[in-house]
Design a protein around this motif. Structure first.
Motif, PDB file in Angstrom:
ATOM      1  N   GLN A 257       0.800  -1.040  -0.079  1.00 10.72           N
ATOM      2  CA  GLN A 257       0.019  -0.010   0.167  1.00 10.72           C
ATOM      3  C   GLN A 257       0.849   1.096  -0.118  1.00 10.72           C
ATOM      4  N   ARG A 258       0.599   2.100  -1.081  1.00 12.27           N
ATOM      5  CA  ARG A 258       1.318   3.366  -1.028  1.00 12.27           C
ATOM      6  C   ARG A 258       0.374   4.456  -1.749  1.00 12.27           C
ATOM      7  N   VAL A 259       0.702   5.575  -1.708  1.00 11.54           N
ATOM      8  CA  VAL A 259       0.005   6.616  -2.339  1.00 11.54           C
ATOM      9  C   VAL A 259       0.797   7.452  -3.215  1.00 11.54           C
ATOM     10  N   LEU A 260       0.758   7.245  -4.591  1.00 10.34           N
ATOM     11  CA  LEU A 260       1.295   8.068  -5.358  1.00 10.34           C
ATOM     12  C   LEU A 260       1.378   9.595  -5.358  1.00 10.34           C
ATOM     13  N   ASP A 261       2.228  10.204  -5.673  1.00  8.75           N
ATOM     14  CA  ASP A 261       2.174  11.717  -5.683  1.00  8.75           C
ATOM     15  C   ASP A 261       1.484  12.007  -6.991  1.00  8.75           C
ATOM     16  N   ALA A 262       0.672  13.263  -6.845  1.00  8.29           N
ATOM     17  CA  ALA A 262      -0.214  13.788  -7.962  1.00  8.29           C
ATOM     18  C   ALA A 262       0.854  13.698  -9.245  1.00  8.29           C
ATOM     19  N   VAL A 263       0.119  13.442 -10.212  1.00 10.28           N
ATOM     20  CA  VAL A 263       0.710  13.576 -11.511  1.00 10.28           C
ATOM     21  C   VAL A 263       1.359  14.892 -11.939  1.00 10.28           C
ATOM     22  N   PRO A 264       2.476  15.333 -12.000  1.00 13.77           N
ATOM     23  CA  PRO A 264       2.839  16.640 -12.464  1.00 13.77           C
ATOM     24  C   PRO A 264       2.562  17.021 -13.961  1.00 13.77           C
ATOM     25  N   ALA A 265       2.656  18.068 -14.108  1.00 13.32           N
ATOM     26  CA  ALA A 265       2.384  18.616 -15.746  1.00 13.32           C
ATOM     27  C   ALA A 265       3.607  18.163 -16.264  1.00 13.32           C
ATOM     28  N   ALA A 266       3.455  17.840 -17.682  1.00 13.12           N
ATOM     29  CA  ALA A 266       4.465  17.306 -18.397  1.00 13.12           C
ATOM     30  C   ALA A 266       5.545  18.208 -18.691  1.00 13.12           C
ATOM     31  N   ALA A 267       6.596  17.695 -18.678  1.00  9.76           N
ATOM     32  CA  ALA A 267       7.749  18.467 -18.787  1.00  9.76           C
ATOM     33  C   ALA A 267       8.089  18.893 -20.111  1.00  9.76           C
ATOM     34  N   PRO A 268       8.850  19.899 -20.634  1.00  6.32           N
ATOM     35  CA  PRO A 268       8.952  20.095 -22.199  1.00  6.32           C
ATOM     36  C   PRO A 268      10.343  19.197 -22.429  1.00  6.32           C
ATOM     37  N   GLU A 269      10.183  18.917 -23.643  1.00 10.94           N
ATOM     38  CA  GLU A 269      10.928  17.829 -24.135  1.00 10.94           C
ATOM     39  C   GLU A 269      12.183  18.771 -24.772  1.00 10.94           C
ATOM     40  N   TYR A 270      13.586  18.206 -24.420  1.00  7.95           N
ATOM     41  CA  TYR A 270      14.539  18.721 -25.122  1.00  7.95           C
ATOM     42  C   TYR A 270      15.417  17.801 -25.815  1.00  7.95           C
ATOM     43  N   PRO A 271      15.295  17.919 -27.161  1.00 12.53           N
ATOM     44  CA  PRO A 271      15.929  17.087 -28.133  1.00 12.53           C
ATOM     45  C   PRO A 271      17.188  16.778 -27.665  1.00 12.53           C
ATOM     46  N   GLY A 272      17.972  15.454 -27.782  1.00 13.44           N
ATOM     47  CA  GLY A 272      19.181  15.262 -27.415  1.00 13.44           C
ATOM     48  C   GLY A 272      19.481  15.071 -26.071  1.00 13.44           C
ATOM     49  N   GLU A 273      18.604  15.736 -25.176  1.00 17.31           N
ATOM     50  CA  GLU A 273      18.887  15.137 -23.838  1.00 17.31           C
ATOM     51  C   GLU A 273      18.981  13.781 -23.351  1.00 17.31           C
ATOM     52  N   PRO A 274      19.832  13.252 -22.670  1.00 18.18           N
ATOM     53  CA  PRO A 274      19.777  11.720 -22.367  1.00 18.18           C
ATOM     54  C   PRO A 274      18.694  11.595 -21.146  1.00 18.18           C
ATOM     55  N   VAL A 275      17.881  10.513 -21.617  1.00 13.92           N
ATOM     56  CA  VAL A 275      16.568  10.378 -20.650  1.00 13.92           C
ATOM     57  C   VAL A 275      16.722   8.870 -20.332  1.00 13.92           C
ATOM     58  N   ALA A 276      17.315   8.382 -20.826  1.00 13.86           N
ATOM     59  CA  ALA A 276      17.432   6.896 -20.643  1.00 13.86           C
ATOM     60  C   ALA A 276      18.641   5.970 -21.124  1.00 13.86           C
ATOM     61  N   VAL A 277      19.064   4.999 -20.668  1.00 16.51           N
ATOM     62  CA  VAL A 277      20.465   4.314 -20.743  1.00 16.51           C
ATOM     63  C   VAL A 277      19.758   2.747 -21.159  1.00 16.51           C
ATOM     64  N   ALA A 278      20.312   2.588 -22.448  1.00 14.07           N
ATOM     65  CA  ALA A 278      20.020   1.173 -22.849  1.00 14.07           C
ATOM     66  C   ALA A 278      21.297   0.245 -22.659  1.00 14.07           C
ATOM     67  N   ARG A 279      21.199  -1.060 -22.476  1.00 11.54           N
ATOM     68  CA  ARG A 279      22.401  -1.979 -22.196  1.00 11.54           C
ATOM     69  C   ARG A 279      21.896  -3.282 -22.330  1.00 11.54           C
ATOM     70  N   ASP A 280      22.837  -4.278 -22.402  1.00  6.01           N
ATOM     71  CA  ASP A 280      22.150  -5.756 -22.473  1.00  6.01           C
ATOM     72  C   ASP A 280      22.360  -6.564 -20.959  1.00  6.01           C
ATOM     73  N   ALA A 281      22.970  -5.791 -19.935  1.00  6.92           N
ATOM     74  CA  ALA A 281      22.854  -6.526 -18.916  1.00  6.92           C
ATOM     75  C   ALA A 281      22.705  -5.630 -17.596  1.00  6.92           C
ATOM     76  N   LEU A 282      22.329  -6.202 -16.453  1.00  8.22           N
ATOM     77  CA  LEU A 282      22.378  -5.263 -15.385  1.00  8.22           C
ATOM     78  C   LEU A 282      23.589  -4.822 -14.755  1.00  8.22           C
ATOM     79  N   ASP A 283      23.645  -3.656 -14.556  1.00  6.50           N
ATOM     80  CA  ASP A 283      25.045  -2.854 -13.806  1.00  6.50           C
ATOM     81  C   ASP A 283      24.674  -2.996 -12.246  1.00  6.50           C
ATOM     82  N   PRO A 284      25.610  -2.598 -11.457  1.00  5.76           N
ATOM     83  CA  PRO A 284      25.473  -2.669 -10.141  1.00  5.76           C
ATOM     84  C   PRO A 284      24.315  -1.708  -9.502  1.00  5.76           C
ATOM     85  N   ASP A 285      24.072  -0.693 -10.112  1.00  2.35           N
ATOM     86  CA  ASP A 285      22.898   0.295  -9.513  1.00  2.35           C
ATOM     87  C   ASP A 285      21.433  -0.777  -9.957  1.00  2.35           C
ATOM     88  N   ASP A 286      21.572  -1.092 -11.175  1.00  3.49           N
ATOM     89  CA  ASP A 286      20.318  -1.996 -11.644  1.00  3.49           C
ATOM     90  C   ASP A 286      20.110  -3.304 -10.534  1.00  3.49           C
TER      91      ASP A 286
END
Length: 307
Positions: free
Chosen positions: A146-175
């Motif tokens: 049981q948890r209460v999710l925060d209110a959904v914020p307004a959509a943030a503007p997109e900045y082309p080229g800004e790294p928003v995700a990292v793709a790889r083929d295996a789990l790293d230590p943080d993962d």
């Protein structure tokens, strides 16, 4: 999808092996053609989170969180669901192809409720999706923390080229650390005729074990005996997971294959089922998403103790 109702052969085989065929048959009516104009549609309209199972442009299966203010899941007819949200920048399902099977799981952590809605992706636009729903039914509250999710914020503007995700083929230590601390994840599976399905898995933090950068496993707890996910895996091992760090909104998408181990030995804290699921990691996308933050959690009181 073939539009058939009732359990498919994979589900029937798993129910038979688990000895739950009779219990499952009493629930078979839940799989009949839905009518979203009733209680299911009202439930969907109040939600702010759903998991979406679909394939990317290369055909790989993923499950991604979709968020929005109440009303973003909008039943506009008996079987038509308009989703006023799309996977965000960097999400592996960004720009997903139209015409494919999809599975949705709308979940309310605060009251421990969830509804599955499976069908075909009929349209994709810049700000939303349309799903023609063929199955829609509720699931029990078991193992939902049981948890209460925060209110959904307004959509943030997109900045082309800004790294928003990292793709790889295996789990790293943080993962690995995120997975090892998780009390919740969403599971996506698929069937060649019945399409895709999204489900929830939960337990005490640490119930998912990391066995290396390409493998993890979790115990299978007693459930509703329908075995929708396991039935799909009986036919097609393709699977996808998504984990969320609710303190930060960080997401971890995994795509690969899964198999059920039916006579597990050693520590498993499986509630007596003797089953566990092994997942082989083939692709990883780490990112973040709005609307997935919560400051506190109340564990489900019947989580099996870790061993």
């Amino acid at each position: 999808m073939d539009g058939a109702t009732g359990f498919h052969a994979g589900e029937l085989a798993v129910q038979q092996r688990a000895g739950t065929r009779g219990e499952a048959q009493r629930l078979a009516g839940m799989l009949d053609e839905p009518d979203l104009r009733g209680g299911v549609g009202h439930f969907l309209a109040e939600r702010t989170l759903a998991g979406l199972v679909a394939r990317d442009t290369a055909g790989r299966l993923w499950i991604s969180p979709l968020t929005g203010a109440p009303g973003f899941l909008d039943a506009t007819g008996a079987t038509t669901l308009r989703v006023h949200s799309v996977p965000g920048p960097g999400d592996p399902l960004r720009g997903l192809p139209v015409g494919q099977p999809v599975g949705l799981l709308a979940i309310e952590f605060a009251r421990r409720r969830r509804v599955r809605a499976n069908g075909t992706l009929a349209a994709v636009g810049p700000s939303g999706l349309t799903v023609e729903v063929e199955q829609a039914y509720g699931n029990c509250p078991q193992y939902i923390q049981q948890r209460v999710l925060d209110a959904v914020p307004a959509a943030a503007p997109e900045y082309p080229g800004e790294p928003v995700a990292v793709a790889r083929d295996a789990l790293d230590p943080d993962d690995m650390a995120l997975v090892a601390a998780a009390d919740t994840f969403l599971l996506g599976t698929t069937h060649p005729e019945r399409g895709n399905d999204a489900s929830h898995r939960g337990g005490s933090p640490g119930f998912v074990r990391v066995a290396g950068p390409h493998r993890l496993w979790w115990p299978d707890y007693p459930g509703n005996n329908m075995f929708n996910s396991f039935g799909n895996l009986e036919v097609d091992p393709t699977a996808a997971l998504v984990f969320v760090d609710f303190a930060t909104g960080r997401t971890l998408h995994l795509s690969g294959t899964a198999r059920v181990e039916w006579s597990a030995t050693g520590p498993g804290d499986d509630g007596g089922t003797g089953r566990r699921v092994w997942f082989e990691v083939e692709a990883v996308v780490a990112g973040s998403a709005d609307g997935l933050r919560a400051d506190a959690v109340e564990p489900y009181r019947r989580n099996p103790a870790l061993t």
